[in-house]
Scaffold this active site. Structure first.
Site, short mmCIF file in Angstrom:
data_model
loop_
_atom_site.label_atom_id
_atom_site.label_comp_id
_atom_site.label_asym_id
_atom_site.label_seq_id
_atom_site.Cartn_x
_atom_site.Cartn_y
_atom_site.Cartn_z
N ALA A 1 0.83 -1.19 -0.17
CA ALA A 1 0.07 0.10 -0.02
C ALA A 1 0.85 1.26 0.01
O ALA A 1 1.94 1.26 0.66
CB ALA A 1 -0.93 0.12 1.26
N GLY B 1 0.81 -5.92 0.59
CA GLY B 1 -0.17 -5.78 -0.49
C GLY B 1 0.59 -6.24 -1.69
O GLY B 1 -0.15 -6.89 -2.53
N GLU C 1 0.51 -10.00 -1.43
CA GLU C 1 -0.76 -10.41 -1.54
C GLU C 1 -1.33 -10.51 -2.86
O GLU C 1 -2.05 -11.08 -3.30
CB GLU C 1 -1.97 -9.20 -0.50
CG GLU C 1 -1.59 -9.67 0.78
CD GLU C 1 -2.28 -8.66 1.66
OE1 GLU C 1 -3.03 -9.10 2.61
OE2 GLU C 1 -2.10 -7.48 1.42
N GLU D 1 2.47 -6.00 7.99
CA GLU D 1 1.47 -5.16 8.30
C GLU D 1 1.28 -4.81 9.68
O GLU D 1 1.15 -3.54 10.14
CB GLU D 1 0.14 -5.51 7.62
CG GLU D 1 -0.04 -5.21 6.18
CD GLU D 1 0.63 -6.45 5.50
OE1 GLU D 1 -0.08 -6.24 4.18
OE2 GLU D 1 1.00 -7.37 6.01
#
Length: 267
Positions: free
Chosen positions: A73, A118, A121, A141
Site C-alpha cells: 500500500a 499488499g 498479497e 502489516e
C-alpha cells in the site's frame, strides 16, 4: 482487445502468444509500485477487461521496477487520509486484490526484489508464483499497526498452513528467496533476472491448452478448496459437465486421434 493497452498512468497490459497470454504490468517505478488509490483502480479495471476477454488463456503479473515487484500500500498517501478517507478508500483497495484473485484464467506472478504487504498479497492472489533469487517476501502489516487486508490472512495459510502463516504474520518478518521457496511461499525459483521470462514461458505452456478446460479447472480448484471431499467432488463434477460437451473437448479428442496440434474453438 489487442496490442498494448494502458489503464491509467500505472498499469499496462501487454499481449504475447497471439494474444492468449496477457502480461499485466505494474508500472509505477517512482514509488516501487506502491498501490495508491489510482493504481488500485487501474489494476481492477485491467483485471475486469482481461476477465471479459475470451482470447486470454493466462495472465502474468509483472513489474517494471528493477528492485521491486510491489512494496504494498502507498503509505505516504495513507498518511494524509482522515478516518473517513480511509473508509472510503477501502473498497477501491480491495478491488485491486479481488480483481487479480478472481481472474477466471490461470495467473502467474513474476517476482523479483521486494514483494511486501499488499505486494505479496497480489502475488498470493495468483495461482503460481515464480521468483528469482533477489526476491524478498513478507506480510509486515502488524509492524505498522494494521493487518494484511488484501487477502493475506486467508491466502497465506492456504499455502503454508495455519501455524506457519501465523508465525510469518505475527512476526512481520521478511523472507528471502531460498527460504521462501523452502516454505512454499513461492513455487518456482528462477535464476536472477529471469523471473519474468520463466513466468511468461510457463504461461505460454498453459495457454497452449484448452481455454474452456483451463477456466473450468481453475473454477474447480478455487471452489473446491477447503470443502469436504464429497462436496468437492460435486464441484469437480459440475466443472466436468461444463467442458464434456464443449467444442474444445471435441477438438481435443480429434487432435489427439489425428496426432496434430489442437485448434481450440474456445467454446
Amino acid at each position: 482487445m489487442g496490442g498494448d493497452e494502458r489503464f491509467g498512468e500505472f498499469v499496462l497490459v501487454r499481449r504475447h502468444e497471439g494474444g492468449h497470454v496477457a502480461e499485466l504490468v505494474m508500472d509505477r517505478p517512482a514509488a516501487m509500485n506502491a498501490v495508491s488509490s489510482e493504481m488500485a483502480r487501474s489494476l481492477a479495471g485491467a483485471c475486469a477487461a482481461l476477465a471479459a476477454d475470451r482470447d486470454v488463456r493466462a495472465v502474468v503479473l509483472t513489474s517494471t521496477h528493477e528492485r521491486a515487484f510491489c512494496v504494498g500500500a502507498d503509505l505516504k498517501e495513507r498518511n494524509s487520509f482522515t478516518d473517513a478517507d480511509l473508509l472510503r478508500q477501502r473498497p477501491v483497495s480491495r478491488g485491486a486484490y479481488s480483481g487479480v484473485l478472481e481472474l477466471p484464467v490461470p495467473a502467474v506472478a513474476a517476482v523479483h526484489g521486494y514483494a511486501l504487504g499488499g505486494g505479496f498479497e497480489l502475488a498470493l492472489s495468483c495461482d503460481v508464483i515464480v521468483a528469482d533469487g533477489t526476491a524478498v517476501v513478507g506480510l509486515p502489516e502488524v509492524s505498522v499497526g494494521v493487518i494484511p487486508g488484501g487477502g493475506g490472512t486467508q491466502l497465506l495459510p492456504r499455502r503454508v498452513g495455519a501455524a506457519r502463516a501465523a508465525e510469518l504474520i505475527f512476526t512481520a518478518r521478511r523472507v528471502a528467496a531460498p527460504e521462501a521457496r523452502a516454505l512454499g511461499l513461492i513455487d518456482v525459483l528462477a535464476e536472477d533476472g529471469r523471473d519474468r521470462e520463466e513466468a511468461l514461458e510457463l504461461a505460454a505452456r498453459i495457454a497452449a491448452n484448452s481455454p474452456v478446460g483451463l477456466r473450468a479447472a481453475k473454477r474447480a480448484l478455487r471452489l473446491g478448496h477447503g470443502l469436504d471431499m464429497k462436496t468437492g467432488l460435486e464441484v469437480e463434477d459440475a466443472a466436468w459437465r461444463a467442458v464434456a460437451f464443449s467444442g474444445d473437448r471435441v477438438e481435443g479428442v480429434a487432435a489427439f486421434a489425428e496426432k496434430r496440434k489442437p485448434d481450440w474453438p474456445g467454446e
